[in-house]
Design a protein around this motif. Structure first.
Motif, mmCIF file in Angstrom:
data_model
loop_
_atom_site.group_PDB
_atom_site.id
_atom_site.type_symbol
_atom_site.label_atom_id
_atom_site.label_comp_id
_atom_site.label_asym_id
_atom_site.label_seq_id
_atom_site.Cartn_x
_atom_site.Cartn_y
_atom_site.Cartn_z
ATOM 1 N N LEU A 116 -12.272 15.064 -10.736
ATOM 2 C CA LEU A 116 -12.471 13.964 -11.671
ATOM 3 C C LEU A 116 -11.207 13.135 -11.851
ATOM 4 N N ALA A 117 -10.045 13.782 -11.931
ATOM 5 C CA ALA A 117 -8.782 13.068 -12.099
ATOM 6 C C ALA A 117 -7.937 13.215 -10.828
ATOM 7 N N SER A 118 -6.630 13.383 -10.951
ATOM 8 C CA SER A 118 -5.742 13.417 -9.779
ATOM 9 C C SER A 118 -6.058 14.561 -8.836
ATOM 10 N N GLY A 119 -5.741 14.357 -7.570
ATOM 11 C CA GLY A 119 -5.837 15.437 -6.604
ATOM 12 C C GLY A 119 -4.738 16.459 -6.843
ATOM 13 N N ILE A 120 -3.472 16.002 -6.797
ATOM 14 C CA ILE A 120 -2.313 16.848 -7.104
ATOM 15 C C ILE A 120 -1.424 16.099 -8.091
ATOM 16 N N GLY A 148 -4.373 9.702 -15.072
ATOM 17 C CA GLY A 148 -4.408 10.755 -14.067
ATOM 18 C C GLY A 148 -5.152 10.455 -12.787
ATOM 19 N N ASP A 149 -5.709 9.267 -12.651
ATOM 20 C CA ASP A 149 -6.555 8.992 -11.491
ATOM 21 C C ASP A 149 -5.759 8.612 -10.251
ATOM 22 N N LYS A 150 -5.114 9.588 -9.654
ATOM 23 C CA LYS A 150 -4.304 9.339 -8.476
ATOM 24 C C LYS A 150 -4.645 10.346 -7.408
ATOM 25 N N GLY A 151 -4.379 9.994 -6.171
ATOM 26 C CA GLY A 151 -4.507 10.985 -5.120
ATOM 27 C C GLY A 151 -3.421 12.036 -5.261
ATOM 28 N N ILE A 168 -3.987 10.891 2.279
ATOM 29 C CA ILE A 168 -4.295 10.572 0.882
ATOM 30 C C ILE A 168 -5.097 9.283 0.910
ATOM 31 N N LYS A 169 -6.372 9.344 0.490
ATOM 32 C CA LYS A 169 -7.185 8.139 0.609
ATOM 33 C C LYS A 169 -8.305 8.102 -0.420
ATOM 34 N N SER A 170 -8.773 6.900 -0.686
ATOM 35 C CA SER A 170 -9.960 6.632 -1.500
ATOM 36 C C SER A 170 -9.864 7.208 -2.905
ATOM 37 N N SER A 171 -8.673 7.125 -3.512
ATOM 38 C CA SER A 171 -8.494 7.623 -4.877
ATOM 39 C C SER A 171 -8.947 6.587 -5.889
ATOM 40 N N GLY A 172 -9.142 7.026 -7.140
ATOM 41 C CA GLY A 172 -9.696 6.160 -8.166
ATOM 42 C C GLY A 172 -8.802 5.013 -8.580
ATOM 43 N N ARG A 173 -7.507 5.267 -8.804
ATOM 44 C CA ARG A 173 -6.632 4.201 -9.264
ATOM 45 C C ARG A 173 -5.526 3.922 -8.261
ATOM 46 N N TRP A 174 -4.669 4.903 -7.989
ATOM 47 C CA TRP A 174 -3.606 4.768 -7.003
ATOM 48 C C TRP A 174 -3.672 5.939 -6.049
#
Length: 192
Positions: A116-120, A148-151, A168-174
């Protein structure tokens, strides 16, 4: 080795205690659909933990739980070849920098997808974060401008880390937000 923990009313696995020379290995396990976090590392002090070849999926069914979260302690974290997917919080995260000093950790060859939020969200120092596939994290979060919406993100406290050969691709914000100092990001990172 080989445990399947599902539908827990709390965390799938909670590690706590003072064992500065101890080391725990968790392998070939599944932590699925737990109410809170898939794996919570609570410290306060142990040598470290290896988590390898595990499925950590669909956790945080009641709270916005994470795949793996680190609270309150010191210890090396070695994460290899895990599937950390579809959790209702972040894939891998720290509570705060002061709470978990995961210096000299290795995060290698994991699939971190559709959390839902960041990957790492990394706060440790002198660690290696390489060869991970980090995709579609933060896409499902309905909140505008969610922090928190980052790859992949590194906090102000993170230093001396090597981040290389990740997709690192297709993340919500950055896709990538790197702060801190003396961190190395290799250009072989593929950010789309």
């Amino acid at each position: 080795d080989g445990l399947r923990i599902s539908n827990s009313s709390s965390n799938g696995l909670y590690v706590s205690g003072t064992h500065p020379n101890g080391f725990l290995t968790v392998s070939n396990c599944e932590f699925v659909s737990c109410s809170n976090n898939g794996i919570e590392l609570g410290g306060p002090d142990f040598g470290g933990i290896t988590i390898e070849d595990c499925l950590i999926e669909l956790n945080g069914t009641v709270t916005e739980g994470h795949g793996i979260i680190m609270y309150g302690g010191v210890g090396v974290v070695w994460l290899h070849r895990n599937w950390i997917i579809n959790n209702e919080g972040k894939g891998i995260t720290h509570a705060t920098e002061a709470d978990w000093e995961a210096d000299s950790s290795v995060i290698d060859s994991n699939y971190i997808i559709n959390n839902l939020a960041s990957g790492i969200d990394w706060w440790g120092d002198n660690s290696y974060i390489t060869n991970n596939y980090i995709s579609w994290n933060g896409v499902r979060d309905p909140e505008d401008d969610e922090w928190g919406d980052k790859g992949f993100a590194m906090d102000n406290y993170a230093s001396g880390n090597l981040v290389a050969y990740n997709v690192i691709k297709s993340s919500g914000r950055w896709e990538l937000e790197v702060r801190g100092e003396n961190n190395e990001i290799y250009t072989k990172c593929t950010c789309k």
